[in-house]
Design a protein around this motif. Sequence first.
Motif, PDB file in Angstrom:
ATOM      1  N   ASN A 183      -1.912 -37.270   9.052  1.00 40.85           N
ATOM      2  CA  ASN A 183      -1.700 -38.078   7.864  1.00 40.85           C
ATOM      3  C   ASN A 183      -2.518 -37.603   6.676  1.00 40.85           C
ATOM      4  O   ASN A 183      -2.962 -38.393   5.864  1.00 40.85           O
ATOM      5  N   ARG A 196       8.533 -34.630   5.010  1.00 36.78           N
ATOM      6  CA  ARG A 196       9.829 -35.153   5.445  1.00 36.78           C
ATOM      7  C   ARG A 196      10.475 -34.206   6.467  1.00 36.78           C
ATOM      8  O   ARG A 196      10.996 -34.638   7.492  1.00 36.78           O
ATOM      9  N   GLN A 233       8.695 -34.613   9.734  1.00 30.96           N
ATOM     10  CA  GLN A 233       9.020 -35.891  10.381  1.00 30.96           C
ATOM     11  C   GLN A 233      10.442 -35.892  10.928  1.00 30.96           C
ATOM     12  O   GLN A 233      10.697 -36.435  11.997  1.00 30.96           O
ATOM     13  N   LEU A 279      -1.868 -39.244  20.689  1.00 28.42           N
ATOM     14  CA  LEU A 279      -2.993 -39.332  19.757  1.00 28.42           C
ATOM     15  C   LEU A 279      -4.315 -39.439  20.486  1.00 28.42           C
ATOM     16  O   LEU A 279      -5.319 -38.893  20.067  1.00 28.42           O
ATOM     17  N   THR A 339     -11.848 -39.777  15.857  1.00 24.99           N
ATOM     18  CA  THR A 339     -10.953 -40.885  16.167  1.00 24.99           C
ATOM     19  C   THR A 339     -10.108 -41.268  14.966  1.00 24.99           C
ATOM     20  O   THR A 339      -9.159 -42.020  15.089  1.00 24.99           O
ATOM     21  N   GLN A 340     -10.479 -40.759  13.773  1.00 20.20           N
ATOM     22  CA  GLN A 340      -9.824 -41.167  12.511  1.00 20.20           C
ATOM     23  C   GLN A 340      -9.928 -42.680  12.299  1.00 20.20           C
ATOM     24  O   GLN A 340      -9.069 -43.265  11.685  1.00 20.20           O
ATOM     25  N   GLN A 341     -10.958 -43.269  12.884  1.00 19.66           N
ATOM     26  CA  GLN A 341     -11.154 -44.709  12.772  1.00 19.66           C
ATOM     27  C   GLN A 341     -12.550 -45.002  12.247  1.00 19.66           C
ATOM     28  O   GLN A 341     -13.507 -44.325  12.625  1.00 19.66           O
ATOM     29  N   LYS A 343      -7.188 -45.636   3.979  1.00 18.26           N
ATOM     30  CA  LYS A 343      -5.798 -45.273   4.258  1.00 18.26           C
ATOM     31  C   LYS A 343      -5.378 -44.015   3.494  1.00 18.26           C
ATOM     32  O   LYS A 343      -4.687 -43.159   4.032  1.00 18.26           O
ATOM     33  N   TYR A 358      -7.468 -42.666   7.380  1.00 18.90           N
ATOM     34  CA  TYR A 358      -8.327 -43.389   8.319  1.00 18.90           C
ATOM     35  C   TYR A 358      -7.840 -44.812   8.567  1.00 18.90           C
ATOM     36  O   TYR A 358      -7.316 -45.454   7.665  1.00 18.90           O
ATOM     37  N   PHE A 359      -8.056 -45.267   9.794  1.00 17.10           N
ATOM     38  CA  PHE A 359      -7.771 -46.639  10.158  1.00 17.10           C
ATOM     39  C   PHE A 359      -9.046 -47.456  10.062  1.00 17.10           C
ATOM     40  O   PHE A 359     -10.123 -46.950  10.375  1.00 17.10           O
TER      41      PHE A 359
END
Lengths: 335, 335
Positions: free
Chosen positions: B24, B34, B37, B49, B59-61, B86, B90-91
């Motif tokens: 992302n 696109r 995806q 993931l 973890t991208q968190q 975002k 990141y979450f």
Amino acid sequence: MATRKEVADRAGVSVAVVSYVLNNRTIVKEETRRKVQDAIRELGYRPNLTARSLKTKKTQQVAVLTHYIGNPFEAGLLLQIEATAKQHGYFVFVQTYEPDREEELRSMLMGRVDGILLLGQSFGEETLGYFDDLQVPVVSAMKPAAWDADGSNPIPYVDIDWLPAMRSLVSHLRQRGHEKIAFMTAKESQLNYAVRHQAFLEAMRLEGLELQEDGHLDGSGRFEQAQAVLGELLDAEGKGGTAAEFTAIVCANDLMAAGCLAACRERGVPVPQDIAVAGCENILMSSQTWPPLTVIHYPRQAAGEMAMNMLLDRMNGIKTESILLSGSLIVRAST
Amino acid sequence: MATRKEVADRAGVSVAVVSYVLNNRTIVKEETRRKVQDAIRELGYRPNLTARSLKTKKTQQVAVLTHYIGNPFEAGLLLQIEATAKQHGYFVFVQTYEPDREEELRSMLMGRVDGILLLGQSFGEETLGYFDDLQVPVVSAMKPAAWDADGSNPIPYVDIDWLPAMRSLVSHLRQRGHEKIAFMTAKESQLNYAVRHQAFLEAMRLEGLELQEDGHLDGSGRFEQAQAVLGELLDAEGKGGTAAEFTAIVCANDLMAAGCLAACRERGVPVPQDIAVAGCENILMSSQTWPPLTVIHYPRQAAGEMAMNMLLDRMNGIKTESILLSGSLIVRAST
């Protein structure tokens, strides 16, 4: 590096109990938990959570999709959802939902969550099928808008029963002499307000009232927008001084109702004498505005807790039905 | 099951670009994204993931620890933090912080997050050392309270420069004739208010004012508590009719200031004539109460964004300094 078995031996418990503690399950007695945590610390044991979740295929994470947590109503729901999730050892992700980016959302959440809690968003069929395939249940706090005319939407939800709540509000306004009542909503950004809007229209019909031509206002769900939109109407010239034909406004959320009050106050338009204003949530602010707002009380603590419990049930394979709570009318000085 | 290489071939891009899309990252052009995806969907490719984050050890968190997101000020910070996270793929986890459960927090977050964003909580030395060992940076939106008398606390932060802001508020109150000014805070639950409290005391000293004996009130950070605590004082009998010796109250957050207004309104105590009330954040509600609240404006959008960017920098190994923003005084009818 110590193993889980060594931790179990040192704490004098089984490996399963160590796992329970690591998974933060509440069934473990406090004394046992402490013993295990002591053993973990003494041995310097470091469970690799990522590796562990790969094995169990559980992430112990759930996603909550918000519209706008700048709305205290959503923040209040989130507070309760997070508290309930935490009690069961789950972490809560917060993500703002954007309807035109569902494809991206799917790839972002895949493999990351055990369940998804919507705040009334209406996932498309493709997205629902996708998470269904992944066995990631989806439930909603607040009923999502129906997909089509037959009113179907397969997402289970917790919401209040809007029709009786709206009817008590419309009936109250009618008793105060209002027959021309407008509805302010968020047409594009927050589809779940369609459920509230529908209930309002039906309540009007049942009360024998007709909606005016200018009776649909778009306040985008925000205080500032509501203030601007009503302000423009009040400033425009019409028969009775302003272009607004209605004498009362029901708003799909309280932030918009507060914005309407602000627009009236700025222009010296007396509330409720010239325009009555009401909201649909009963956030704290609504009892503190001037005048304080008449609202439908939405029991958001109960709703947040029940929605999270419904998601937990579904993640454990238990199919629960949608739940309708009762809303109640709180009459204050704005009507 | 398709491989990443096959996805890359079908989309006509390199494997690295596929990884960028999956992570992302915003550097990928929309058209390319696109294509990738489409290829992912057509081939039914499902990246694991969890396995991937094991390999990259990321973890991208990130975790955001809240006190009480029922406070719109915190919710507003969180909104901005989440939006900024975002943008960078990141979450955001939301967890309510409980000071006496840091040990549990450590084991819960381990392996789960790349960084931690505090909202002014003051992690203990052990916890800080623990995350330092794990190379998980910790930064704070709002300055955490100092650990000890020398004012040291190693957590980098974004906050407003409280002393000049508090001084302008105290000076304003003094000009309106107030010399006995109380401070309402949350003594136990929200230690970061100690920073605001300290600035208030110093501002009083600089303005040549002394704090009264009854000048420290504990409103627990909440509307309801503030309303109850001030209400009790107003009801108790003293020399001047009530036991309250002060003529003005500065509250460490706006929710408490609104609660003080409510306590006065219930009892017919005129604000600001008998008691002036001021807040420290400028949440939306503060402009809508009756009377509207004088506040220090805290630029929470900028603060939330800067704090998240500071955390992102630290996660990328860039050491940034703490940032002090300017607060400004907004005078309304409550003082």
